[in-house]
Each structure stands twice: as C-alpha cells, then as structure tokens.
Enzyme design. Structure first.
Site, PDB file in Angstrom:
ATOM      1  N   ASP A  15      17.900  19.853   7.099  1.00 54.70           N
ATOM      2  CA  ASP A  15      18.536  20.998   7.762  1.00 54.70           C
ATOM      3  C   ASP A  15      19.588  21.638   6.863  1.00 54.70           C
ATOM      4  O   ASP A  15      20.180  20.973   6.020  1.00 54.70           O
ATOM      5  CB  ASP A  15      19.176  20.500   9.074  1.00 54.70           C
ATOM      6  CG  ASP A  15      19.551  21.642  10.002  1.00 54.70           C
ATOM      7  OD1 ASP A  15      19.083  22.781   9.787  1.00 54.70           O
ATOM      8  OD2 ASP A  15      20.326  21.401  10.943  1.00 54.70           O
ATOM      9  N   ASN A  63       9.778  26.562  15.065  1.00 54.00           N
ATOM     10  CA  ASN A  63      10.104  27.455  13.942  1.00 54.00           C
ATOM     11  C   ASN A  63       9.292  28.759  13.931  1.00 54.00           C
ATOM     12  O   ASN A  63       9.658  29.709  13.234  1.00 54.00           O
ATOM     13  CB  ASN A  63       9.926  26.742  12.591  1.00 54.00           C
ATOM     14  CG  ASN A  63      11.002  25.717  12.287  1.00 54.00           C
ATOM     15  OD1 ASN A  63      10.773  24.749  11.562  1.00 54.00           O
ATOM     16  ND2 ASN A  63      12.197  25.904  12.833  1.00 54.00           N
TER      17      ASN A  63
HETATM   18  C1  FPP Z   1      16.039  23.819   7.826  1.00 54.60           C
HETATM   19  O1  FPP Z   1      16.970  24.740   7.349  1.00 54.60           O
HETATM   20  C2  FPP Z   1      14.845  23.779   7.064  1.00 54.60           C
HETATM   21  C3  FPP Z   1      13.613  24.240   7.461  1.00 54.60           C
HETATM   22  C4  FPP Z   1      13.346  24.905   8.729  1.00 54.60           C
HETATM   23  C5  FPP Z   1      12.458  24.107   6.586  1.00 54.60           C
HETATM   24  C6  FPP Z   1      12.422  22.932   5.669  1.00 54.60           C
HETATM   25  C7  FPP Z   1      11.866  23.410   4.436  1.00 54.60           C
HETATM   26  C8  FPP Z   1      12.220  23.046   3.200  1.00 54.60           C
HETATM   27  C9  FPP Z   1      13.170  21.964   2.877  1.00 54.60           C
HETATM   28  C10 FPP Z   1      11.653  23.824   2.090  1.00 54.60           C
HETATM   29  C11 FPP Z   1      10.728  23.085   1.235  1.00 54.60           C
HETATM   30  C12 FPP Z   1       9.615  22.495   1.820  1.00 54.60           C
HETATM   31  C13 FPP Z   1       8.379  22.904   2.063  1.00 54.60           C
HETATM   32  C14 FPP Z   1       7.321  21.971   1.646  1.00 54.60           C
HETATM   33  C15 FPP Z   1       7.996  24.129   2.797  1.00 54.60           C
HETATM   34  P1  FPP Z   1      17.387  25.920   8.288  1.00 54.60           P
HETATM   35  O2  FPP Z   1      16.675  27.139   7.861  1.00 54.60           O
HETATM   36  O3  FPP Z   1      17.209  25.518   9.712  1.00 54.60           O
HETATM   37  O4  FPP Z   1      18.909  26.039   7.946  1.00 54.60           O
HETATM   38  P2  FPP Z   1      20.079  26.538   8.913  1.00 54.60           P
HETATM   39  O5  FPP Z   1      20.136  25.537  10.028  1.00 54.60           O
HETATM   40  O6  FPP Z   1      21.260  26.511   8.022  1.00 54.60           O
HETATM   41  O7  FPP Z   1      19.698  27.907   9.353  1.00 54.60           O
END
Ligand code: FPP
Length: 237
Positions: A15, A63
């Site tokens: 996250d 998502n």
């Molecule tokens: C959470 O950060 C992350 C995700 C929803 C996606 C996870 C994806 C990756 C780590 C990228 C690499 C991986 C692949 C294989 C696609 P967030 O966007 O929820 O962050 P926030 O809570 O700060 O908004």
C-alpha cells in the site's frame, strides 16, 4: 536466522504507491512504477532467504472503481513486470501463480499470466502468488458454491465438510497459510485479503510507503515475526 524461525508463507499488502507519488507532486502512476521496482527486490530477497511462499496483493476486486486510466496502467504494468522479470524468476526456480477471478482481466494480461504460469510450473523454488482481481469474500463464496454443488449432487454430506475441504477449494489450495502478513503505509486493515488463510497470521504494519520498502524492511519484519510468541489460541508452551 534458523529455519524454524523463518515464516514459511509471507503475504503482503503493498500500500501507499499513490501517496508516495503525490508527496513528490508526481502522478499516482509514477508511484505504481516505483512500486514495481520494490516488488522485484522483495521477490528476489524472499526467494534468497528461503521463504516457501510469497503472496502479494497487486489488484483487488475493489480496485476496478479507480479511474479507468489508473486501472489500465496497473494492468499494463503487470504485463511489463512479467515480461521483464519472468526469465530471472525462472532462473531462480520461482513458480509464478496468479490468484483471483479471471473475469474482467484484459486478454493481454491473462496471456502474460498464463505464460508465466506454464513456464515456471515445474520449478521447485519459492511459490510467488500474485493476487489480481482478487477478493477474499468472492474466493470463499466460490468455494461454498463448489462444495454446495457437490452436496446437492449427493457426493458429500454436510457433516463431512471440513476446514481442510474449504482450504482445498481456495486459490491457495495445497499451500501453507501465511505465517506473516505485512502491510505498508501504516494502515491497520486487511482489505478483503486472504480472510480465511490469515486466521493465525502475525500482522506487521510498516509505516513506509510501498515504493520505499526493500530487502532490509522485509528482514526487519521477519525479525519482528520471529520475536512474536505464537500460541494459536493455546497457552505458552
Ligand atoms: C496500493 O497503492 C497499490 C496498488 C493498488 C497496486 C499494487 C501494485 C504495485 C505494487 C505495482 C507493481 C505491481 C504489479 C505487478 C502491477 P495505492 O495506490 O492504494 O496507494 P495509496 O493508498 O497511497 O493511494
């Protein structure tokens, strides 16, 4: 670290990519790209440490409600991750598995997922589960429907349904449950992740945003896990 203190299965909620980027006045997608680099490092480190199973939450069933361009970016990033990293993971004997519902996932992404699964299926190293379009309630619902159909067909009696039988219908069938669940960016929630499987997992929440998480942070979380006194509801032995 002695092998018996090492978690067999580590699950991670990656996250904070968006916040990491926004703090730098950059688009959220930049955070996801940097998050991909962190993931690469963590896969390599976990496999070198001798962890048997690593399960990461790449995209949840919730998502899809994000803006369309962010959803497309994440799906394309997954394809890019597989294209860039598959060969090295294969060399390291990693078995790549995808867990989640195939419906709604774009065809190019499904192709990459399937290619990775087929190429690495005979490997004998770490199992790397990537959760895509994954939701734990949906996973359990699917298991219940399968077992109910078996019962309706007279092949199993309600009394014969066991915890093992339920586990065997989940995407993680045959794998040990997570010993350690790590979440970055300081949030204290499980967000519909592996709800059945984490019944006795130790939870380590790290304040760092996912793009800043690396090998040293993984080692620290594992040390924290090793210090915990796991009782599984019983008394100290
Ligand atoms: C959470 O950060 C992350 C995700 C929803 C996606 C996870 C994806 C990756 C780590 C990228 C690499 C991986 C692949 C294989 C696609 P967030 O966007 O929820 O962050 P926030 O809570 O700060 O908004």
């Amino acid at each position: 670290m002695p092998k018996e203190l090492l978690p067999r299965h580590v699950a991670i909620i990656m996250d904070g990519n968006g916040r990491w980027a926004q703090r730098r006045l950059m688009p959220r997608t930049y955070g996801h790209r940097e998050g991909m680099k962190a993931l690469k490092e963590v896969v390599k480190a976990s496999s070198e440490m001798g962890i048997e199973v690593l399960t990461v939450y790449a995209f949840s069933t919730e998502n899809w409600t994000r803006p369309q361009d962010e959803v497309s970016f994440l799906m394309n990033l997954l394809v890019e991750f597989i294209e860039k990293e598959l060969e090295e993971m294969h060399q390291n004997q990693v078995q790549v598995h995808f867990i989640g519902e195939r419906s709604r996932i774009p065809a190019a992404c499904l192709d990459a997922i399937d290619r990775a699964g087929v190429k690495t299926r005979d490997n004998r190293g770490m199992v790397f589960n990537v959760a895509v379009n994954y939701g734990a309630r949906q996973e359990m619902l699917r298991a219940v429907q399968t077992i109910a159909a078996e019962a309706a067909a007279g092949r199993i009696l309600p009394d014969e349904i066991t915890e093992d039988r339920i586990s065997a219908e989940l995407f993680t069938a045959g794998l040990p449950d997570p010993d350690l669940l790590i979440r970055t960016a300081g949030e204290m929630r499980v967000s519909n992740y592996l709800l059945w499987q984490i019944a006795y997992s130790e939870f380590v929440v790290v304040d760092k945003m996912w793009p800043d998480f690396g090998k040293a942070d993984l080692s620290e979380a594992i040390r924290e896990y090793a210090r915990r006194d796991r009782r599984f509801g019983g008394l100290k032995s």
